[in-house]
Design an enzyme around this catalytic site. Sequence first.
Site, PDB file in Angstrom:
ATOM      1  N   HIS A  66      -1.139  10.985  -1.176  1.00  0.00           N
ATOM      2  CA  HIS A  66      -0.784  10.020  -2.218  1.00  0.00           C
ATOM      3  C   HIS A  66      -0.210  10.754  -3.425  1.00  0.00           C
ATOM      4  CE1 HIS A  66      -4.112   7.065  -0.655  1.00  0.00           C
ATOM      5  NE2 HIS A  66      -3.121   7.245   0.201  1.00  0.00           N
ATOM      6  N   THR A  99      -8.064  -1.564   1.633  1.00  0.00           N
ATOM      7  CA  THR A  99      -7.463  -2.540   0.719  1.00  0.00           C
ATOM      8  C   THR A  99      -7.965  -3.957   0.969  1.00  0.00           C
ATOM      9  OG1 THR A  99      -5.514  -1.125   0.468  1.00  0.00           O
ATOM     10  CG2 THR A  99      -5.280  -3.444  -0.168  1.00  0.00           C
ATOM     11  N   ASP A 107      -1.150  -0.125  -4.769  1.00  0.00           N
ATOM     12  CA  ASP A 107      -2.424   0.485  -5.135  1.00  0.00           C
ATOM     13  C   ASP A 107      -2.237   1.920  -5.615  1.00  0.00           C
ATOM     14  OD1 ASP A 107      -1.608   1.183  -2.597  1.00  0.00           O
ATOM     15  OD2 ASP A 107      -3.568   0.954  -1.657  1.00  0.00           O
ATOM     16  N   SER A 129      -7.121   4.320  -1.732  1.00  0.00           N
ATOM     17  CA  SER A 129      -6.943   2.869  -1.711  1.00  0.00           C
ATOM     18  C   SER A 129      -8.233   2.103  -1.969  1.00  0.00           C
ATOM     19  CB  SER A 129      -6.365   2.434  -0.349  1.00  0.00           C
ATOM     20  OG  SER A 129      -5.061   2.933  -0.185  1.00  0.00           O
ATOM     21  N   GLU A 189      -1.334  -7.870   2.073  1.00  0.00           N
ATOM     22  CA  GLU A 189      -1.078  -6.431   2.006  1.00  0.00           C
ATOM     23  C   GLU A 189      -0.082  -5.988   3.064  1.00  0.00           C
ATOM     24  OE1 GLU A 189      -3.252  -2.074   2.500  1.00  0.00           O
ATOM     25  OE2 GLU A 189      -3.857  -3.787   3.734  1.00  0.00           O
ATOM     26  N   ASP A 241       0.844  -1.196   0.000  1.00  0.00           N
ATOM     27  CA  ASP A 241       0.000   0.000   0.000  1.00  0.00           C
ATOM     28  C   ASP A 241       0.883   1.251   0.000  1.00  0.00           C
ATOM     29  OD1 ASP A 241      -1.862   2.095   0.660  1.00  0.00           O
ATOM     30  OD2 ASP A 241      -3.205   0.555   1.415  1.00  0.00           O
TER      31      ASP A 241
END
Length: 500
Positions: free
Chosen positions: A462, A153, A369, A90, A323, A40
């Site tokens: 992000h 996720t 992701d 995500s 993950e 992630d």
Amino acid sequence: MQHTRQNPWYTEAEKRLEQHPAAHREKRGGARNIVLFVGDGMGISTLTAARIFQGQQLGNSGEENRLSFEDFPYTGLIKTYNVNAQTPDSAGTMSAIVSGVKTDAGVLAVDEHVERGDCASQSGREVISALELAELAGQATGIVTTARITHATPAATYAKSVDRNWENDSALSDAARQSGCEDIAMQLVNFQERLRSRYPGASGDGIDVIMGGGRRNFLPAHPAFNSVDTPEGEVEGLRSDGYDLTAQWQQSYPKGRYVIDAEGLATVDPGTEKLLGLFEPSHMHYEADRSNDLAGEPSLADMTEKAISLLRNKPEGFFLMVEAGRIDHAHHAGNAYNALSDTVALSDAVARALAMTDEKDTLILVTADHSHVFTMAGYPKRGNPILGKVVAPNSEQPTLAADGQPYTTLGYANGAGFDASDRTDGSRSSEIQAGRYDLSEVDTQAPGFHQEALVPLNSETHGGEDVALFARGPGAALASGNHEQNMIFHIMNYAAGWLP
């Protein structure tokens, strides 16, 4: 299922897959097992820095090092935008990865025509996931994460929700309750029943392995349900409906095991039919901070090994999603040390999976992701500490910027900025301190150091650039190229032969 297969994102991806140069060479249905690893927030700059970080931990210069999955024979690039967002979240990205359908930010396994937070808009907009298809095919299934098991996720693999934040019943809006929407934790515990109601006659027997954090979303808000991890004077559980979902799960699977610590996981017999491991009230610890856990946490590699040892008992094969969820959290905090450390932990987990599976019948995919606004800059010399200050080739002193101060190789375009915390849990000892600070006497390689940031924000954001996809095993050649993110599902579907 028909709704999913008629979605334009789905049909377009199917067409592109059929046109892939490797499609005529790869056998449809050639993979008995599929393991999907998701780092992630593991963007390209994170991969590069983590590779060097691991190499330097081993006593080398670092640049020549390779993470376990960087030896995979096939690599591609993945476009990460959501339908309504240039830089994604995500929930939307993982929904694309596991359903073959791109969707909006903040929603789970529903198409783009829902309205986030409006429960009534969800009906008829649900899309089927890879994990559900594996269940319908009679395969074993598993989910492993270092985040809350109800976080975006992992939740995208089993839940349908117009709001990723509906992790427990207390988080549901009044309108959502009145409209009959279920919280994500409840959906997980009722997964088998829900799947059979959607697909009458389905053969799925429920998710076999579930491991991660997020225990608080399964427990009533009452001190009687507190664990050893609960701080004194606090209540661990968050549920207002009074349900103990861990007990409900145990009742549904009387031959299953429920564990809350590393010691409990180690005692799980290889023949155990079902496993539920909830190791923290919220997210699990960072790998560098794991030894500080009161109850004792397993590593991501340990969880991966246990999951595969249980899932491979079923002759029909298995689907497993793993993950490394806290790479993302460390980046949001502006703490590169933990982000890189958890990326190395993901590499270790992949190595464990490689040792336990056969390339001839197991497709292993490693991807992210989304990325982060995490940069690797300046002109440091070969072997310069990746977490250190920039020192140029043929020099022993840090390079000074135009303001007369040294600067680090790693930094962030936005976020809370500089902090010289002595903690290993990624937390800060100060408020937002964006901009430049004199680092001359600061140990920038300390686990608690937070890199400088340009734009002041409470949390780093992000990034929107492409991420990598690494593939090994049946169908792996289909990963080559530049793809929409929902193509990852279609590669898995082609390799597993779930749908014609």
